[in-house]
Scaffold this motif. Structure first.
Motif, PDB file in Angstrom:
ATOM      1  N   ILE A  48       0.840  -1.203   0.000  1.00 50.08           N
ATOM      2  CA  ILE A  48       0.000   0.000   0.000  1.00 50.08           C
ATOM      3  C   ILE A  48       0.868   1.244   0.000  1.00 50.08           C
ATOM      4  N   PHE A  49       1.939   1.219   0.785  1.00 48.30           N
ATOM      5  CA  PHE A  49       2.850   2.369   0.827  1.00 48.30           C
ATOM      6  C   PHE A  49       3.395   2.674  -0.569  1.00 48.30           C
ATOM      7  N   PHE A  50       3.968   1.672  -1.235  1.00 44.44           N
ATOM      8  CA  PHE A  50       4.534   1.907  -2.556  1.00 44.44           C
ATOM      9  C   PHE A  50       3.458   2.112  -3.615  1.00 44.44           C
ATOM     10  N   GLY A  51       2.310   1.487  -3.435  1.00 46.73           N
ATOM     11  CA  GLY A  51       1.211   1.675  -4.373  1.00 46.73           C
ATOM     12  C   GLY A  51       0.700   3.100  -4.379  1.00 46.73           C
ATOM     13  N   MET A  52       0.712   3.731  -3.232  1.00 42.47           N
ATOM     14  CA  MET A  52       0.251   5.118  -3.129  1.00 42.47           C
ATOM     15  C   MET A  52       1.346   6.118  -3.500  1.00 42.47           C
ATOM     16  N   LEU A  53       2.566   5.843  -3.096  1.00 43.81           N
ATOM     17  CA  LEU A  53       3.628   6.838  -3.192  1.00 43.81           C
ATOM     18  C   LEU A  53       4.344   6.841  -4.536  1.00 43.81           C
ATOM     19  N   VAL A  54       4.582   5.678  -5.096  1.00 43.24           N
ATOM     20  CA  VAL A  54       5.388   5.567  -6.306  1.00 43.24           C
ATOM     21  C   VAL A  54       4.459   5.364  -7.501  1.00 43.24           C
ATOM     22  N   PRO A  55       4.474   6.268  -8.488  1.00 41.20           N
ATOM     23  CA  PRO A  55       3.555   6.119  -9.611  1.00 41.20           C
ATOM     24  C   PRO A  55       3.945   5.033 -10.624  1.00 41.20           C
ATOM     25  N   VAL A  56       5.207   4.643 -10.680  1.00 43.32           N
ATOM     26  CA  VAL A  56       5.649   3.602 -11.616  1.00 43.32           C
ATOM     27  C   VAL A  56       6.534   2.605 -10.868  1.00 43.32           C
ATOM     28  N   ALA A  57       6.633   1.398 -11.406  1.00 46.84           N
ATOM     29  CA  ALA A  57       7.476   0.340 -10.845  1.00 46.84           C
ATOM     30  C   ALA A  57       7.140   0.052  -9.383  1.00 46.84           C
ATOM     31  N   GLN A  58       5.856   0.022  -9.076  1.00 43.89           N
ATOM     32  CA  GLN A  58       5.415  -0.204  -7.701  1.00 43.89           C
ATOM     33  C   GLN A  58       5.730  -1.619  -7.229  1.00 43.89           C
ATOM     34  N   ILE A  59       5.493  -2.606  -8.074  1.00 42.27           N
ATOM     35  CA  ILE A  59       5.718  -3.994  -7.661  1.00 42.27           C
ATOM     36  C   ILE A  59       7.202  -4.267  -7.418  1.00 42.27           C
ATOM     37  N   PRO A  60       8.120  -3.851  -8.319  1.00 40.44           N
ATOM     38  CA  PRO A  60       9.538  -4.058  -8.003  1.00 40.44           C
ATOM     39  C   PRO A  60       9.976  -3.333  -6.726  1.00 40.44           C
ATOM     40  N   ALA A  61       9.490  -2.120  -6.522  1.00 40.31           N
ATOM     41  CA  ALA A  61       9.863  -1.387  -5.305  1.00 40.31           C
ATOM     42  C   ALA A  61       9.359  -2.108  -4.058  1.00 40.31           C
ATOM     43  N   SER A  62       8.120  -2.584  -4.107  1.00 42.98           N
ATOM     44  CA  SER A  62       7.586  -3.296  -2.943  1.00 42.98           C
ATOM     45  C   SER A  62       8.268  -4.650  -2.766  1.00 42.98           C
ATOM     46  N   ALA A  63       8.668  -5.287  -3.860  1.00 42.99           N
ATOM     47  CA  ALA A  63       9.373  -6.570  -3.764  1.00 42.99           C
ATOM     48  C   ALA A  63      10.725  -6.395  -3.083  1.00 42.99           C
ATOM     49  N   LEU A  69      12.880  -6.402   4.328  1.00 39.88           N
ATOM     50  CA  LEU A  69      12.181  -6.462   5.621  1.00 39.88           C
ATOM     51  C   LEU A  69      11.626  -7.850   5.945  1.00 39.88           C
ATOM     52  N   ARG A  70      11.833  -8.821   5.046  1.00 36.81           N
ATOM     53  CA  ARG A  70      11.360 -10.195   5.215  1.00 36.81           C
ATOM     54  C   ARG A  70       9.849 -10.275   5.442  1.00 36.81           C
ATOM     55  N   ALA A  71       9.142  -9.561   4.574  1.00 35.48           N
ATOM     56  CA  ALA A  71       7.682  -9.565   4.616  1.00 35.48           C
ATOM     57  C   ALA A  71       7.169 -10.562   3.588  1.00 35.48           C
ATOM     58  N   ASN A  72       5.888 -10.833   3.616  1.00 37.55           N
ATOM     59  CA  ASN A  72       5.284 -11.738   2.650  1.00 37.55           C
ATOM     60  C   ASN A  72       5.290 -11.061   1.280  1.00 37.55           C
ATOM     61  N   LEU A  73       6.062 -11.627   0.364  1.00 41.88           N
ATOM     62  CA  LEU A  73       6.262 -11.018  -0.951  1.00 41.88           C
ATOM     63  C   LEU A  73       5.001 -10.999  -1.815  1.00 41.88           C
ATOM     64  N   PRO A  74       4.243 -12.087  -1.896  1.00 43.22           N
ATOM     65  CA  PRO A  74       3.025 -12.019  -2.708  1.00 43.22           C
ATOM     66  C   PRO A  74       2.029 -10.976  -2.199  1.00 43.22           C
ATOM     67  N   ALA A  75       1.907 -10.845  -0.890  1.00 46.25           N
ATOM     68  CA  ALA A  75       0.991  -9.848  -0.333  1.00 46.25           C
ATOM     69  C   ALA A  75       1.476  -8.437  -0.672  1.00 46.25           C
ATOM     70  N   ALA A  76       2.776  -8.218  -0.612  1.00 44.81           N
ATOM     71  CA  ALA A  76       3.333  -6.901  -0.949  1.00 44.81           C
ATOM     72  C   ALA A  76       3.094  -6.576  -2.414  1.00 44.81           C
ATOM     73  N   ALA A  77       3.336  -7.544  -3.288  1.00 42.92           N
ATOM     74  CA  ALA A  77       3.167  -7.311  -4.727  1.00 42.92           C
ATOM     75  C   ALA A  77       1.703  -7.067  -5.075  1.00 42.92           C
ATOM     76  N   ALA A  78       0.818  -7.868  -4.527  1.00 43.78           N
ATOM     77  CA  ALA A  78      -0.607  -7.751  -4.863  1.00 43.78           C
ATOM     78  C   ALA A  78      -1.232  -6.474  -4.306  1.00 43.78           C
ATOM     79  N   SER A  79      -0.805  -6.045  -3.141  1.00 45.82           N
ATOM     80  CA  SER A  79      -1.444  -4.870  -2.527  1.00 45.82           C
ATOM     81  C   SER A  79      -1.015  -3.549  -3.160  1.00 45.82           C
ATOM     82  N   THR A  80      -0.025  -3.580  -4.047  1.00 44.15           N
ATOM     83  CA  THR A  80       0.308  -2.348  -4.774  1.00 44.15           C
ATOM     84  C   THR A  80      -0.832  -1.957  -5.708  1.00 44.15           C
TER      85      THR A  80
END
Length: 184
Positions: A48-63, A69-80
Motif C-alpha cells: 500500500i505504501f509503494f502503491g500510493m507513493l510511487v507512480p511507476v514500478a510499484q511492484i519491483p519497489a515493494s518486492a 524487511l522479510r515480509a510476505n512477498l506475494p501480499a506486498a506485490a498484490a497490494s500495490t
C-alpha cells in the motif's frame, strides 16, 4: 485464506516476471512466502505504501522492500494494486486536497471567500494547461506538485500503518475465534 492465495502470484510467477527476474536469487528465501500474521500485515502495508507513493514500478519497489524487511512477498506485490486506473484519479485528487490543507492552513473562511479562492486556483490551473503567460507550465506543475507529493506521502504512510494494524487485528481475532470454537 485460500481465496487470497488463488489471486496472489506464486514464487514461480514472480521469478518469471521481466521486472523481477533480477531478484530471483533472493526470491527463494522461505520467510518471503510464509503466510503469518506479521509477514502478511507487513507485506500489505509495504504494498500500500509503494502503491500510493510511487507512480511507476510499484511492484519491483515493494518486492525489494519485502525482501529487505522479510515480509510476505506475494501480499506486498498484490497490494500495490490499491492504485490502479479505477482508483488513480480519486486517490490523486484526495492527495492534492490533503496536501493543500496541510501546506496552507488558514483561518476559517466564508463560503464566498472559499468560492473566490477556488475559482482563482481553477483559473490559474486552466491558464497553466493552455500555456498562458500569466503562469508558466513549470510553475503550474510546481504549484500542483508540492501539495500532491505531500498528500501522497501522508496517504502512503497512514494507509500502510492502518493496513498493518487492521490485518493484525483481524488475523488475531480470527485465530481467537478458531481457538474458541475448537476449529484448529
Amino acid at each position: 485464506m485460500s481465496f487470497f492465495r488463488r489471486w496472489i502470484p506464486d514464487q514461480e510467477t514472480l521469478e518469471r516476471s521481466r521486472w523481477l527476474a533480477w531478484l530471483a536469487p533472493w526470491l527463494g528465501q522461505p520467510a518471503l512466502w510464509v503466510w503469518s500474521r506479521h509477514g502478511v500485515a507487513l507485506g500489505v502495508s509495504i504494498g500500500i505504501f509503494f502503491g500510493m507513493l510511487v507512480p511507476v514500478a510499484q511492484i519491483p519497489a515493494s518486492a525489494v522492500a519485502a525482501i529487505v524487511l522479510r515480509a510476505n512477498l506475494p501480499a506486498a506485490a498484490a497490494s500495490t494494486l490499491v492504485s490502479n486506473p479505477v482508483t488513480f484519479a480519486p486517490v490523486y485528487y484526495l492527495a492534492y486536497r490533503l496536501g493543500n490543507m496541510v501546506l496552507e492552513p488558514t483561518a476559517p473562511k466564508s463560503a464566498s471567500e472559499k468560492d473566490s479562492e477556488a475559482e482563482q486556483k481553477a483559473t490559474e490551473l486552466h491558464q497553466t494547461i493552455h500555456g498562458s503567460e500569466k503562469v508558466g507550465f513549470w510553475q503550474g506543475i510546481k504549484m500542483m506538485g508540492k501539495p500532491l507529493m505531500v498528500g501522497l506521502a501522508i496517504l502512503a504512510v497512514s494507509g500502510g500503518l492502518l493496513a498493518y494494524v487492521l490485518i493484525s487485528l483481524i488475523w488475531s481475532a480470527h485465530q481467537w475465534y478458531k481457538m474458541r470454537s475448537g476449529k484448529e
